[in-house]
Design a protein around this motif. Structure first.
Motif, PDB file in Angstrom:
ATOM      1  N   ASP A  93       0.801  -1.226   0.000  1.00  0.00           N
ATOM      2  CA  ASP A  93       0.000   0.000   0.000  1.00  0.00           C
ATOM      3  C   ASP A  93       0.834   1.276   0.000  1.00  0.00           C
ATOM      4  OD1 ASP A  93      -2.378  -1.386  -0.111  1.00  0.00           O
ATOM      5  OD2 ASP A  93      -2.603  -1.451   2.060  1.00  0.00           O
ATOM      6  N   GLU A  94       2.019   1.242  -0.546  1.00  0.00           N
ATOM      7  CA  GLU A  94       2.834   2.446  -0.674  1.00  0.00           C
ATOM      8  C   GLU A  94       2.578   3.076  -2.030  1.00  0.00           C
ATOM      9  OE1 GLU A  94       6.970   1.909   0.146  1.00  0.00           O
ATOM     10  OE2 GLU A  94       6.582   0.922   2.053  1.00  0.00           O
ATOM     11  N   ILE A  95       2.717   4.372  -2.076  1.00  0.00           N
ATOM     12  CA  ILE A  95       2.532   5.102  -3.329  1.00  0.00           C
ATOM     13  C   ILE A  95       3.731   4.857  -4.228  1.00  0.00           C
ATOM     14  CG2 ILE A  95       2.408   7.408  -4.338  1.00  0.00           C
ATOM     15  CD1 ILE A  95       0.906   8.301  -1.838  1.00  0.00           C
ATOM     16  N   ASP A  96       3.459   4.555  -5.490  1.00  0.00           N
ATOM     17  CA  ASP A  96       4.528   4.423  -6.481  1.00  0.00           C
ATOM     18  C   ASP A  96       4.878   5.842  -6.937  1.00  0.00           C
ATOM     19  OD1 ASP A  96       6.226   3.972  -8.583  1.00  0.00           O
ATOM     20  OD2 ASP A  96       4.826   2.726  -9.731  1.00  0.00           O
ATOM     21  N   PRO A  97       6.081   6.315  -6.613  1.00  0.00           N
ATOM     22  CA  PRO A  97       6.445   7.703  -6.957  1.00  0.00           C
ATOM     23  C   PRO A  97       6.280   8.015  -8.441  1.00  0.00           C
ATOM     24  CG  PRO A  97       8.199   6.652  -5.689  1.00  0.00           C
ATOM     25  CD  PRO A  97       7.163   5.616  -5.958  1.00  0.00           C
ATOM     26  N   LYS A  98       6.467   7.017  -9.296  1.00  0.00           N
ATOM     27  CA  LYS A  98       6.374   7.248 -10.737  1.00  0.00           C
ATOM     28  C   LYS A  98       4.959   7.610 -11.177  1.00  0.00           C
ATOM     29  CE  LYS A  98      10.291   4.332 -11.780  1.00  0.00           C
ATOM     30  NZ  LYS A  98      10.778   3.090 -12.360  1.00  0.00           N
ATOM     31  N   GLU A  99       3.985   7.387 -10.327  1.00  0.00           N
ATOM     32  CA  GLU A  99       2.599   7.715 -10.650  1.00  0.00           C
ATOM     33  C   GLU A  99       2.182   9.101 -10.156  1.00  0.00           C
ATOM     34  OE1 GLU A  99       0.683   5.901 -12.651  1.00  0.00           O
ATOM     35  OE2 GLU A  99       2.433   4.589 -12.876  1.00  0.00           O
ATOM     36  N   LEU A 100       3.037   9.749  -9.387  1.00  0.00           N
ATOM     37  CA  LEU A 100       2.721  11.071  -8.858  1.00  0.00           C
ATOM     38  C   LEU A 100       2.834  12.141  -9.943  1.00  0.00           C
ATOM     39  CD1 LEU A 100       4.679  10.922  -5.483  1.00  0.00           C
ATOM     40  CD2 LEU A 100       2.198  10.781  -5.790  1.00  0.00           C
ATOM     41  N   PRO A 101       1.916  13.095  -9.969  1.00  0.00           N
ATOM     42  CA  PRO A 101       1.993  14.181 -10.962  1.00  0.00           C
ATOM     43  C   PRO A 101       3.321  14.937 -10.925  1.00  0.00           C
ATOM     44  CG  PRO A 101      -0.141  14.201  -9.891  1.00  0.00           C
ATOM     45  CD  PRO A 101       0.702  13.180  -9.157  1.00  0.00           C
ATOM     46  N   ILE A 102       3.875  15.157  -9.732  1.00  0.00           N
ATOM     47  CA  ILE A 102       5.143  15.885  -9.629  1.00  0.00           C
ATOM     48  C   ILE A 102       6.277  15.083 -10.260  1.00  0.00           C
ATOM     49  CG2 ILE A 102       5.682  15.061  -7.294  1.00  0.00           C
ATOM     50  CD1 ILE A 102       6.903  17.850  -6.767  1.00  0.00           C
ATOM     51  N   TYR A 103       6.265  13.772 -10.090  1.00  0.00           N
ATOM     52  CA  TYR A 103       7.290  12.913 -10.690  1.00  0.00           C
ATOM     53  C   TYR A 103       7.169  12.955 -12.214  1.00  0.00           C
ATOM     54  CZ  TYR A 103      10.344   8.885 -11.403  1.00  0.00           C
ATOM     55  OH  TYR A 103      11.373   8.059 -11.804  1.00  0.00           O
ATOM     56  N   LYS A 104       5.940  12.830 -12.710  1.00  0.00           N
ATOM     57  CA  LYS A 104       5.716  12.846 -14.162  1.00  0.00           C
ATOM     58  C   LYS A 104       6.150  14.180 -14.772  1.00  0.00           C
ATOM     59  CE  LYS A 104       1.949   9.497 -14.079  1.00  0.00           C
ATOM     60  NZ  LYS A 104       0.522   9.259 -14.289  1.00  0.00           N
ATOM     61  N   LYS A 105       5.871  15.273 -14.064  1.00  0.00           N
ATOM     62  CA  LYS A 105       6.300  16.588 -14.560  1.00  0.00           C
ATOM     63  C   LYS A 105       7.822  16.679 -14.541  1.00  0.00           C
ATOM     64  CE  LYS A 105       3.977  19.373 -15.704  1.00  0.00           C
ATOM     65  NZ  LYS A 105       3.496  19.709 -17.066  1.00  0.00           N
ATOM     66  N   GLY A 106       8.460  16.095 -13.548  1.00  0.00           N
ATOM     67  CA  GLY A 106       9.922  16.065 -13.494  1.00  0.00           C
ATOM     68  C   GLY A 106      10.515  15.307 -14.676  1.00  0.00           C
ATOM     69  N   VAL A 107       9.881  14.201 -15.052  1.00  0.00           N
ATOM     70  CA  VAL A 107      10.333  13.437 -16.229  1.00  0.00           C
ATOM     71  C   VAL A 107      10.197  14.296 -17.481  1.00  0.00           C
ATOM     72  CG1 VAL A 107       9.808  11.464 -17.725  1.00  0.00           C
ATOM     73  CG2 VAL A 107       9.859  11.167 -15.236  1.00  0.00           C
ATOM     74  N   GLU A 108       9.082  14.993 -17.593  1.00  0.00           N
ATOM     75  CA  GLU A 108       8.860  15.873 -18.750  1.00  0.00           C
ATOM     76  C   GLU A 108       9.933  16.961 -18.819  1.00  0.00           C
ATOM     77  OE1 GLU A 108       5.367  18.795 -20.574  1.00  0.00           O
ATOM     78  OE2 GLU A 108       4.994  17.694 -18.710  1.00  0.00           O
ATOM     79  N   ILE A 109      10.238  17.548 -17.680  1.00  0.00           N
ATOM     80  CA  ILE A 109      11.276  18.589 -17.638  1.00  0.00           C
ATOM     81  C   ILE A 109      12.619  18.002 -18.046  1.00  0.00           C
ATOM     82  CG2 ILE A 109      12.603  20.104 -16.103  1.00  0.00           C
ATOM     83  CD1 ILE A 109       9.917  20.514 -14.551  1.00  0.00           C
ATOM     84  N   PHE A 110      12.961  16.840 -17.518  1.00  0.00           N
ATOM     85  CA  PHE A 110      14.239  16.223 -17.885  1.00  0.00           C
ATOM     86  C   PHE A 110      14.309  15.996 -19.392  1.00  0.00           C
ATOM     87  CE2 PHE A 110      16.910  12.648 -18.979  1.00  0.00           C
ATOM     88  CZ  PHE A 110      18.122  13.087 -18.476  1.00  0.00           C
ATOM     89  N   GLU A 111      13.240  15.497 -19.974  1.00  0.00           N
ATOM     90  CA  GLU A 111      13.246  15.221 -21.419  1.00  0.00           C
ATOM     91  C   GLU A 111      13.456  16.494 -22.234  1.00  0.00           C
ATOM     92  OE1 GLU A 111       9.539  13.115 -21.886  1.00  0.00           O
ATOM     93  OE2 GLU A 111      10.434  11.203 -21.226  1.00  0.00           O
ATOM     94  N   VAL A 112      12.826  17.592 -21.828  1.00  0.00           N
ATOM     95  CA  VAL A 112      13.003  18.864 -22.540  1.00  0.00           C
ATOM     96  C   VAL A 112      14.425  19.393 -22.341  1.00  0.00           C
ATOM     97  CG1 VAL A 112      12.252  21.283 -22.680  1.00  0.00           C
ATOM     98  CG2 VAL A 112      10.554  19.452 -22.514  1.00  0.00           C
ATOM     99  N   VAL A 113      14.926  19.324 -21.113  1.00  0.00           N
ATOM    100  CA  VAL A 113      16.304  19.763 -20.853  1.00  0.00           C
ATOM    101  C   VAL A 113      17.271  18.934 -21.698  1.00  0.00           C
ATOM    102  CG1 VAL A 113      18.151  19.830 -19.111  1.00  0.00           C
ATOM    103  CG2 VAL A 113      15.866  20.677 -18.545  1.00  0.00           C
ATOM    104  N   ASP A 114      17.057  17.641 -21.749  1.00  0.00           N
ATOM    105  CA  ASP A 114      17.925  16.767 -22.545  1.00  0.00           C
ATOM    106  C   ASP A 114      17.888  17.152 -24.022  1.00  0.00           C
ATOM    107  OD1 ASP A 114      19.672  14.463 -22.878  1.00  0.00           O
ATOM    108  OD2 ASP A 114      17.947  13.465 -23.784  1.00  0.00           O
ATOM    109  N   GLN A 115      16.710  17.452 -24.549  1.00  0.00           N
ATOM    110  CA  GLN A 115      16.607  17.849 -25.957  1.00  0.00           C
ATOM    111  C   GLN A 115      17.344  19.155 -26.227  1.00  0.00           C
ATOM    112  OE1 GLN A 115      12.393  17.890 -26.725  1.00  0.00           O
ATOM    113  NE2 GLN A 115      12.290  15.668 -26.997  1.00  0.00           N
ATOM    114  N   ILE A 116      17.213  20.100 -25.320  1.00  0.00           N
ATOM    115  CA  ILE A 116      17.926  21.379 -25.482  1.00  0.00           C
ATOM    116  C   ILE A 116      19.430  21.152 -25.364  1.00  0.00           C
ATOM    117  CG2 ILE A 116      18.343  23.642 -24.435  1.00  0.00           C
ATOM    118  CD1 ILE A 116      15.307  23.698 -23.793  1.00  0.00           C
ATOM    119  N   CYS A 117      19.829  20.311 -24.423  1.00  0.00           N
ATOM    120  CA  CYS A 117      21.261  20.032 -24.232  1.00  0.00           C
ATOM    121  C   CYS A 117      21.873  19.340 -25.448  1.00  0.00           C
ATOM    122  CB  CYS A 117      21.472  19.189 -22.976  1.00  0.00           C
ATOM    123  SG  CYS A 117      21.314  20.153 -21.460  1.00  0.00           S
TER     124      CYS A 117
END
Length: 161
Positions: free
Chosen positions: A7-31
């Motif tokens: 019954d623990e929350i899977d961090p990968k399902e949290l909106p903040i985690y998903k937004k962090g993944v999105e940010i990383f992907e955009v940063v990676d593309q710019i880099c």
């Protein structure tokens, strides 16, 4: 969102985690637009990628830690990484990166992340804590010199008598 086994929350399902993944992907593309031959821009690229990674890694760490002080420490690291990422366009521009206009995308995503962050931190359980003797990450009204009620619990260790 919850792990069926415990019954623990899977961090990968949290909106903040998903937004962090999105940010990383955009940063990676710019880099990827940074010339690998430019040592200064490559150094900034490394910092940016590290900061972007921390937005998810520390969410996972906070969710796994459960204790208030650990969660707040992870939150402070996230805040620092996000704030540094927010201003990296100045470093990129200073060292001649041609595509700084793309950085507004990261700033917009970081603002969305900030709002998710506020809600996420507000959900931390304030009474699941160990006193932070350094005094930085204690729940409200708990100080670094307060008596720890756990010190009153008798413990005989391995004494079998």
């Amino acid at each position: 969102m919850f792990d069926d086994e415990n019954d623990e929350i899977d961090p990968k399902e949290l909106p903040i985690y998903k937004k962090g993944v999105e940010i990383f992907e955009v940063v990676d593309q710019i880099c990827q637009l940074i010339d690998d031959d430019d040592q200064y821009l490559c150094h900034i690229k490394g910092i940016m990628l590290e900061d972007a990674m921390l937005l998810t890694v520390k969410v996972a760490g906070a969710e796994g830690g459960q204790l208030y002080d650990i969660r707040m420490e992870c939150a402070a690291i996230i805040r620092k990484a996000a704030r540094e990422l927010m201003v990296q366009n100045h470093s990129l521009e200073m060292f001649g990166f041609e595509h700084v206009e793309y950085f507004q995308i990261i700033r917009d995503l970081l603002e969305e992340y900030r709002l998710l962050f506020i809600d996420w931190v507000a959900g931390f359980e304030k009474w699941d804590y160990i006193i932070d003797r350094w005094g930085l990450f204690n729940p409200p009204s708990i100080g670094p010199f307060d008596h720890d009620p756990d010190d009153d619990v008798p413990f005989n260790g391995f004494d079998e008598n």
